[in-house]
Write a protein that holds these residues in place. Sequence first.
Motif, PDB file in Angstrom:
ATOM      1  N   MET A 272      12.331  22.373  25.410  1.00 41.73           N
ATOM      2  CA  MET A 272      10.930  22.259  25.797  1.00 41.73           C
ATOM      3  C   MET A 272      10.471  20.721  25.686  1.00 41.73           C
ATOM      4  O   MET A 272      10.086  20.221  26.650  1.00 41.73           O
TER       5      MET A 272
ATOM      6  N   SER B 176       5.218  16.690  23.701  1.00 41.48           N
ATOM      7  CA  SER B 176       6.921  16.785  23.006  1.00 41.48           C
ATOM      8  C   SER B 176       6.600  16.194  21.747  1.00 41.48           C
ATOM      9  O   SER B 176       7.373  16.836  20.824  1.00 41.48           O
TER      10      SER B 176
ATOM     11  N   PHE C   7       6.731  19.570  29.720  1.00 42.02           N
ATOM     12  CA  PHE C   7       6.260  19.404  28.204  1.00 42.02           C
ATOM     13  C   PHE C   7       6.238  18.064  27.907  1.00 42.02           C
ATOM     14  O   PHE C   7       5.791  17.830  26.572  1.00 42.02           O
TER      15      PHE C   7
ATOM     16  N   SER D 155      11.924  18.724  28.501  1.00 42.27           N
ATOM     17  CA  SER D 155      11.772  18.959  29.722  1.00 42.27           C
ATOM     18  C   SER D 155      10.422  18.084  30.160  1.00 42.27           C
ATOM     19  O   SER D 155       9.417  18.108  29.539  1.00 42.27           O
TER      20      SER D 155
ATOM     21  N   ASP E 182       1.947  28.244  25.906  1.00 41.33           N
ATOM     22  CA  ASP E 182       3.288  28.299  26.235  1.00 41.33           C
ATOM     23  C   ASP E 182       4.312  27.854  25.025  1.00 41.33           C
ATOM     24  O   ASP E 182       5.217  28.688  24.599  1.00 41.33           O
ATOM     25  N   VAL E 183       4.109  26.894  24.448  1.00 43.79           N
ATOM     26  CA  VAL E 183       5.001  26.499  23.114  1.00 43.79           C
ATOM     27  C   VAL E 183       4.581  27.347  22.090  1.00 43.79           C
ATOM     28  O   VAL E 183       5.573  27.829  21.341  1.00 43.79           O
TER      29      VAL E 183
ATOM     30  N   THR F 217      15.034  26.568  21.885  1.00 44.28           N
ATOM     31  CA  THR F 217      14.212  26.919  23.021  1.00 44.28           C
ATOM     32  C   THR F 217      13.043  25.680  22.853  1.00 44.28           C
ATOM     33  O   THR F 217      12.627  25.172  23.850  1.00 44.28           O
ATOM     34  N   TRP F 218      12.647  25.380  21.647  1.00 49.63           N
ATOM     35  CA  TRP F 218      11.792  24.058  21.481  1.00 49.63           C
ATOM     36  C   TRP F 218      12.071  22.990  21.923  1.00 49.63           C
ATOM     37  O   TRP F 218      11.613  21.992  22.333  1.00 49.63           O
TER      38      TRP F 218
END
Length: 183
Positions: free
Chosen positions: A96, A106, A102, A99, A59-60, A92-93
């Motif tokens: 993530m 991370s 993730f 989050s 996903d990343v 976006t990263w």
Amino acid sequence: MDPDTLGFDIQDTQAYAAFTEDSPSLLMTATTVPDLQGKSYMAFKLTAQDWTKIELMKDVLQEPANAQQTFSATHEPTVWRTIPVLEFLQETWENMAESLKFSSVSSSIHLGINNLHKWYCKVDNTDTYFICLVLDPTYKLAYAKDKWEARYYNAGTMEWLPHPLLLQMQYQFERVQNVNLTP
């Protein structure tokens, strides 16, 4: 664009079935791996948790794949897209990395952000990207004014707005707009 551009769902693959704790296979019963110093296949067995982490990394890594597609999916010049795409990828990263979903990856995401920052600094050291963004009639200065901190926006505009080419382009653009707005 298909959200699964990498082309597969990890849990539907034979590899997942062969290398998880839940599903022993013929591959799992082998006792040695050729040319790997006598290790068994069991030494390479991935747990369901390992596969979950791989899915998260997929996903990343989908994000830079999508970013790259914005440049290669067109036959038109794309230099003006560089700054918005890099900034969107970074944002976006960063989201993530913060989050809970993730959290197990991370630190890897932060390493990617650091690498992205290195490339963004290279863009920042070249005037071309900013000029192309400002000269794009869709964006002009609106993108920078909306997305950048005031100090960066002011630094960019103070350096380049007096540039003769930009002044000429802005004048021509405003003249065309005025002509089109006149009844």
